[in-house]
Scaffold this motif. Structure first.
Motif, PDB file in Angstrom:
ATOM      1  N   LEU A  10       0.798  -1.128  -0.181  1.00 32.22           N
ATOM      2  CA  LEU A  10      -0.036  -0.032  -0.079  1.00 32.22           C
ATOM      3  C   LEU A  10       0.934   1.186  -0.092  1.00 32.22           C
ATOM      4  O   LEU A  10       0.532   2.339  -0.691  1.00 32.22           O
ATOM      5  N   ASP A  11       2.055   1.199   0.828  1.00 30.59           N
ATOM      6  CA  ASP A  11       3.063   2.389   0.806  1.00 30.59           C
ATOM      7  C   ASP A  11       4.235   1.983   1.291  1.00 30.59           C
ATOM      8  O   ASP A  11       4.492   0.781   1.834  1.00 30.59           O
ATOM      9  N   LYS A  12       5.340   2.454   0.968  1.00 29.04           N
ATOM     10  CA  LYS A  12       6.546   2.089   1.463  1.00 29.04           C
ATOM     11  C   LYS A  12       7.522   3.331   1.735  1.00 29.04           C
ATOM     12  O   LYS A  12       7.603   4.041   1.148  1.00 29.04           O
ATOM     13  N   VAL A  17       6.790  -0.765   5.606  1.00 26.06           N
ATOM     14  CA  VAL A  17       6.086  -1.180   4.626  1.00 26.06           C
ATOM     15  C   VAL A  17       4.623  -1.483   4.998  1.00 26.06           C
ATOM     16  O   VAL A  17       4.551  -2.019   6.163  1.00 26.06           O
ATOM     17  N   ILE A  18       3.933  -0.632   4.387  1.00 24.24           N
ATOM     18  CA  ILE A  18       2.358  -0.936   4.775  1.00 24.24           C
ATOM     19  C   ILE A  18       1.563  -2.116   3.780  1.00 24.24           C
ATOM     20  O   ILE A  18       1.489  -2.060   2.569  1.00 24.24           O
ATOM     21  N   VAL A  19       1.352  -3.218   4.256  1.00 20.97           N
ATOM     22  CA  VAL A  19       0.917  -4.255   3.194  1.00 20.97           C
ATOM     23  C   VAL A  19      -0.604  -4.321   3.423  1.00 20.97           C
ATOM     24  O   VAL A  19      -1.057  -4.647   4.513  1.00 20.97           O
ATOM     25  N   ASP A  20      -1.393  -4.211   2.312  1.00 20.57           N
ATOM     26  CA  ASP A  20      -2.754  -4.379   2.509  1.00 20.57           C
ATOM     27  C   ASP A  20      -3.166  -5.866   2.122  1.00 20.57           C
ATOM     28  O   ASP A  20      -2.831  -6.318   1.085  1.00 20.57           O
ATOM     29  N   PRO A  41       4.353   0.320  -4.633  1.00 21.12           N
ATOM     30  CA  PRO A  41       2.785   0.399  -4.394  1.00 21.12           C
ATOM     31  C   PRO A  41       1.996  -0.312  -5.225  1.00 21.12           C
ATOM     32  O   PRO A  41       1.958  -0.066  -6.541  1.00 21.12           O
ATOM     33  N   GLY A  42       1.146  -1.356  -4.892  1.00 23.99           N
ATOM     34  CA  GLY A  42      -0.034  -2.256  -5.803  1.00 23.99           C
ATOM     35  C   GLY A  42       0.922  -3.448  -5.889  1.00 23.99           C
ATOM     36  O   GLY A  42       0.027  -4.488  -6.657  1.00 23.99           O
ATOM     37  N   ALA A  43       2.123  -3.900  -5.944  1.00 19.11           N
ATOM     38  CA  ALA A  43       2.661  -5.120  -6.137  1.00 19.11           C
ATOM     39  C   ALA A  43       2.209  -5.956  -4.990  1.00 19.11           C
ATOM     40  O   ALA A  43       1.961  -5.795  -4.003  1.00 19.11           O
ATOM     41  N   GLU A  44       2.280  -7.173  -5.648  1.00 13.93           N
ATOM     42  CA  GLU A  44       2.099  -8.424  -4.834  1.00 13.93           C
ATOM     43  C   GLU A  44       3.329  -8.593  -3.895  1.00 13.93           C
ATOM     44  O   GLU A  44       4.475  -8.433  -4.311  1.00 13.93           O
TER      45      GLU A  44
END
Length: 200
Positions: A10-12, A17-20, A41-44
């Motif tokens: 989500l953000d880094k 790192v924020i993981v959704d 952001p957006g990457a798995e």
């Protein structure tokens, strides 16, 4: 206890790192090696997680490889080394180089990491030499990245280095030495280069 997370970035930032994960954002502290390779952001992303419980907080520490996690957990088992310093160690020296330095008893290399004094470095070597012997070290892939405009790049680098424990004048000098004459490096490339400059 959370031991593993799989979701989207989500953000880094250089130290987190924020993981959704299905709509829930997990704030995970990470070393630079993991920050470099998690993608944009957006990457798995899949992270091995160490959950650190204190009286006043529950903190997550994430790693792309189980090797990094194992080294982190061995570091925090040493008296006087908490999670923050362990992350700083893994950010200041690549995992395979850390293992090699410990095996060689290279105290000088370890004291090059911000926050690690001679006594701490000696304790790391003494307590980890046998524990790290069995660990195998793998080389990570280079990340995909995008270039940043010069001023913003300098500001981002300065912020990252201060978060890692470097003093502002030292950081600024290393940034200038690294960026003078270079052709618009990405943030990740520039940060690697500045850290190499600081280790000289």
């Amino acid at each position: 206890m959370i031991a593993f997370l799989r979701g989207r970035v989500l953000d880094k930032q250089p130290n987190r790192v924020i993981v959704d994960v299905q709509g829930v954002g997990y704030d995970v502290h990470v070393p630079l090696s993991t920050y470099y390779d998690v993608g944009e952001p957006g990457a798995e992303v899949s992270l091995h997680v160490h959950t650190h419980v204190r009286e006043d907080a529950l903190q997550l520490y994430g790693f792309l490889t189980s090797l990094e996690q194992q080294v982190f957990e061995r570091l925090i088992a040493i008296s006087g080394i908490g999670p923050k310093l362990a992350i700083a160690v893994l950010s200041g020296i690549e995992t395979r180089e850390l293992v090699a330095a410990v095996q060689r008893g290279d105290v000088a290399r370890l004291t090059g990491v911000p926050g690690v004094g001679k006594k701490t470095a000696e304790r790391i070597v003494l307590e980890l030499k046998d524990r790290l012997a069995a660990l195998t070290v793998s080389v990570g892939a280079e990340p995909l990245a995008t270039a940043l405009p010069g001023d913003r790049l300098r500001d981002d680098l300065l912020s990252a280095l201060q978060n890692l424990g470097y003093h502002r004048p030292t950081a600024e000098k290393a940034i200038e030495a690294t960026l003078s004459g270079s052709t618009e490096p990405t943030f990740e490339q520039a940060l690697r280069a500045v850290l190499r400059e600081l280790m000289r």
